[in-house]
Write a protein that holds these residues in place. Structure first.
Motif, PDB file in Angstrom:
ATOM      1  N   GLY A  94       0.853  -1.181   0.000  1.00 27.03           N
ATOM      2  CA  GLY A  94       0.000   0.000   0.000  1.00 27.03           C
ATOM      3  C   GLY A  94       0.884   1.225   0.000  1.00 27.03           C
ATOM      4  O   GLY A  94       2.108   1.130   0.114  1.00 27.03           O
ATOM      5  N   ALA A  95       0.273   2.382  -0.145  1.00 27.31           N
ATOM      6  CA  ALA A  95       1.055   3.619  -0.208  1.00 27.31           C
ATOM      7  C   ALA A  95       0.251   4.756   0.388  1.00 27.31           C
ATOM      8  O   ALA A  95      -0.992   4.790   0.293  1.00 27.31           O
ATOM      9  N   LEU A  96       0.956   5.688   0.994  1.00 23.94           N
ATOM     10  CA  LEU A  96       0.334   6.912   1.489  1.00 23.94           C
ATOM     11  C   LEU A  96       0.389   7.977   0.405  1.00 23.94           C
ATOM     12  O   LEU A  96       1.456   8.223  -0.178  1.00 23.94           O
ATOM     13  N   LEU A  97      -0.739   8.596   0.130  1.00 23.66           N
ATOM     14  CA  LEU A  97      -0.832   9.638  -0.882  1.00 23.66           C
ATOM     15  C   LEU A  97      -1.358  10.907  -0.237  1.00 23.66           C
ATOM     16  O   LEU A  97      -2.156  10.860   0.696  1.00 23.66           O
ATOM     17  N   TRP A  98      -0.916  12.036  -0.743  1.00 22.42           N
ATOM     18  CA  TRP A  98      -1.425  13.324  -0.288  1.00 22.42           C
ATOM     19  C   TRP A  98      -2.329  13.869  -1.394  1.00 22.42           C
ATOM     20  O   TRP A  98      -1.879  14.159  -2.485  1.00 22.42           O
ATOM     21  N   ASP A  99      -3.613  13.935  -1.125  1.00 25.42           N
ATOM     22  CA  ASP A  99      -4.591  14.292  -2.151  1.00 25.42           C
ATOM     23  C   ASP A  99      -5.459  15.444  -1.651  1.00 25.42           C
ATOM     24  O   ASP A  99      -6.310  15.260  -0.784  1.00 25.42           O
ATOM     25  N   ALA A 100      -5.233  16.634  -2.242  1.00 29.10           N
ATOM     26  CA  ALA A 100      -6.033  17.824  -1.917  1.00 29.10           C
ATOM     27  C   ALA A 100      -6.118  18.062  -0.411  1.00 29.10           C
ATOM     28  O   ALA A 100      -7.194  18.308   0.154  1.00 29.10           O
ATOM     29  N   GLY A 101      -4.970  17.976   0.245  1.00 28.18           N
ATOM     30  CA  GLY A 101      -4.919  18.257   1.674  1.00 28.18           C
ATOM     31  C   GLY A 101      -5.339  17.093   2.552  1.00 28.18           C
ATOM     32  O   GLY A 101      -5.412  17.244   3.772  1.00 28.18           O
ATOM     33  N   GLN A 102      -5.607  15.941   1.961  1.00 27.62           N
ATOM     34  CA  GLN A 102      -6.056  14.778   2.724  1.00 27.62           C
ATOM     35  C   GLN A 102      -5.055  13.646   2.570  1.00 27.62           C
ATOM     36  O   GLN A 102      -4.625  13.318   1.456  1.00 27.62           O
ATOM     37  N   LEU A 103      -4.665  13.042   3.707  1.00 31.35           N
ATOM     38  CA  LEU A 103      -3.793  11.881   3.678  1.00 31.35           C
ATOM     39  C   LEU A 103      -4.629  10.646   3.361  1.00 31.35           C
ATOM     40  O   LEU A 103      -5.646  10.387   4.026  1.00 31.35           O
ATOM     41  N   VAL A 104      -4.221   9.902   2.333  1.00 34.55           N
ATOM     42  CA  VAL A 104      -5.000   8.762   1.844  1.00 34.55           C
ATOM     43  C   VAL A 104      -4.125   7.527   1.821  1.00 34.55           C
ATOM     44  O   VAL A 104      -2.957   7.571   1.396  1.00 34.55           O
ATOM     45  N   TRP A 105      -4.686   6.401   2.297  1.00 39.23           N
ATOM     46  CA  TRP A 105      -4.007   5.119   2.161  1.00 39.23           C
ATOM     47  C   TRP A 105      -4.539   4.419   0.920  1.00 39.23           C
ATOM     48  O   TRP A 105      -5.741   4.216   0.774  1.00 39.23           O
ATOM     49  N   ASP A 106      -3.635   4.045   0.004  1.00 37.32           N
ATOM     50  CA  ASP A 106      -4.008   3.350  -1.217  1.00 37.32           C
ATOM     51  C   ASP A 106      -3.560   1.897  -1.114  1.00 37.32           C
ATOM     52  O   ASP A 106      -2.365   1.600  -1.093  1.00 37.32           O
TER      53      ASP A 106
END
Length: 373
Positions: free
Chosen positions: A9-21
């Motif tokens: 999995g990976a951590l993404l920074w999307d529009a100010g939100q931390l997302v786990w993919d």
């Protein structure tokens, strides 16, 4: 129960939100503020209950334990020797030589048993509406301000071998060339047959309202064309460039092949043999070639029809189809040829004038005359 952060999995920074993919199961989770503290805590296997140590009081400790429990429930934290852990171990071992990003791309674009698939009818209906407000990128382009050279048509003598089975059995990757220049007529015939449009269409497209442009090329509102090599959705994202090192009648340097009208556009850039060899991964045999055919992908052509990232795979297949056609044509013309993807992309991008964000360098065919026997 011992748990750690998933390795797939990976951590993404999307529009100010931390997302786990989670790229194995194609799931994404928005993470609340502070959750990264829990992820750092479990970089290696630890008892799930140990996360309470992050809390300064019983309430805060219970909060972190609840957060960790939720993460474990979604396989963001995985249990030691559990099914997900065993699955990830097998994947990590198999993909280790190519690194994390290669496996992340592959599995994020791997379709599952339940993946929704669109029918051709659904595609057609959507594209017929889309083309009215969002026309596709052109199937062919030319570069303004360049010197254009009309290429000759091929005579029957260009093709020394015409039987398909004979050509297939003769085809070899040969990395040695003679000193003679490549005949321009042969180069022109190879480019036109491999990368030029066919003058007519067969099959369903003929029932969908086909037009001929002024050059006799089959087109429609979706900018579909037909060539001698297949291309997903008839998008043909591959552009062809010729680097003339030793071609009769051509100044050395880089050219774009304008397939619609069978011309070469001189880009005004050339490399000496040392830099040319460096561009092609230091393979010194390239310095004996007559010409290189570079293949690039214009991603907008495929993105217009296909919005999902799996189609990146099709760009590679498209070049594979086209480069094999070039292999066979070069063999039929009695030339030596090989293909290589060992390129220094940045050098080739600068040589051809490609924008690496939108116009991707994929590989090259290296061609020359055989040595005198």
């Amino acid at each position: 129960m011992n748990v750690r952060v998933s390795g797939c999995g990976a951590l993404l920074w999307d529009a100010g939100q931390l997302v786990w993919d989670d790229y194995l199961d194609h799931r994404q989770f928005a993470l609340a503020d502070g959750v990264e503290r829990v992820l750092r805590w479990f970089t290696g296997f630890r008892d799930l209950g140990s996360v309470r140590e992050l809390g300064g009081d019983p309430g805060e400790a219970a909060h972190w334990h609840q957060v960790a429990t939720v993460l474990a429930g979604h396989d963001i934290l995985i249990a030691e020797n559990g099914p997900r852990h065993q699955r990830e171990q097998a994947i990590e071992e198999a993909w280790q030589p190519w690194g994390r990003l290669a496996r992340a791309y592959h599995f994020s674009t791997r379709s599952h048993a339940g993946t929704a698939m669109r029918t051709a009818e659904q595609d057609n209906e959507e594209l017929e509406a889309k083309v009215l407000t969002d026309p596709p990128p052109p199937a062919f382009w030319s570069l303004p301000g360049t010197t254009r050279l009309a290429l000759p048509d091929a005579g029957p003598g260009v093709w020394r071998h015409r039987d398909l089975l004979d050509v297939l059995h003769r085809r070899r990757s040969r990395r040695y060339f003679g000193p003679s220049a490549l005949p321009l007529e042969t180069v022109a015939a190879l480019l036109k047959t491999a990368a030029g449009p066919l003058p007519r269409a067969d099959g369903p497209l003929t029932q969908a309202g086909v037009d001929l442009d002024p050059n006799g090329v089959v087109t429609d509102s979706w900018q579909r064309v037909f060539k001698t090599s297949p291309s997903g959705g008839a998008r043909h994202p591959t552009e062809v460039y010729l680097y003339a090192r030793n071609v009769q009648g051509l100044d050395p340097g880089a050219y774009h092949y304008a397939a619609a009208d069978h011309t070469l556009e001189f880009l005004g850039r050339r490399l000496d043999d040392e830099r040319l060899v460096a561009a092609v991964g230091g393979q010194d045999w390239v310095a004996g070639a007559g010409a290189l055919i570079f293949y690039t992908s214009v991603i907008a052509r495929n993105q217009w029809k296909y919005s999902f990232p799996r189609v990146y795979r099709a760009l590679m297949m498209d070049v594979g189809h086209l480069s094999q056609t070039v292999y066979l044509l070069a063999t039929a013309a009695g030339l030596h040829i090989t293909f290589t993807a060992a390129l220094r992309d940045q050098v080739v991008e600068e040589l051809l004038g490609c924008d690496p964000a939108r116009h991707l360098v994929i590989g090259t065919s290296v061609i020359g005359v055989p040595p005198a026997s």
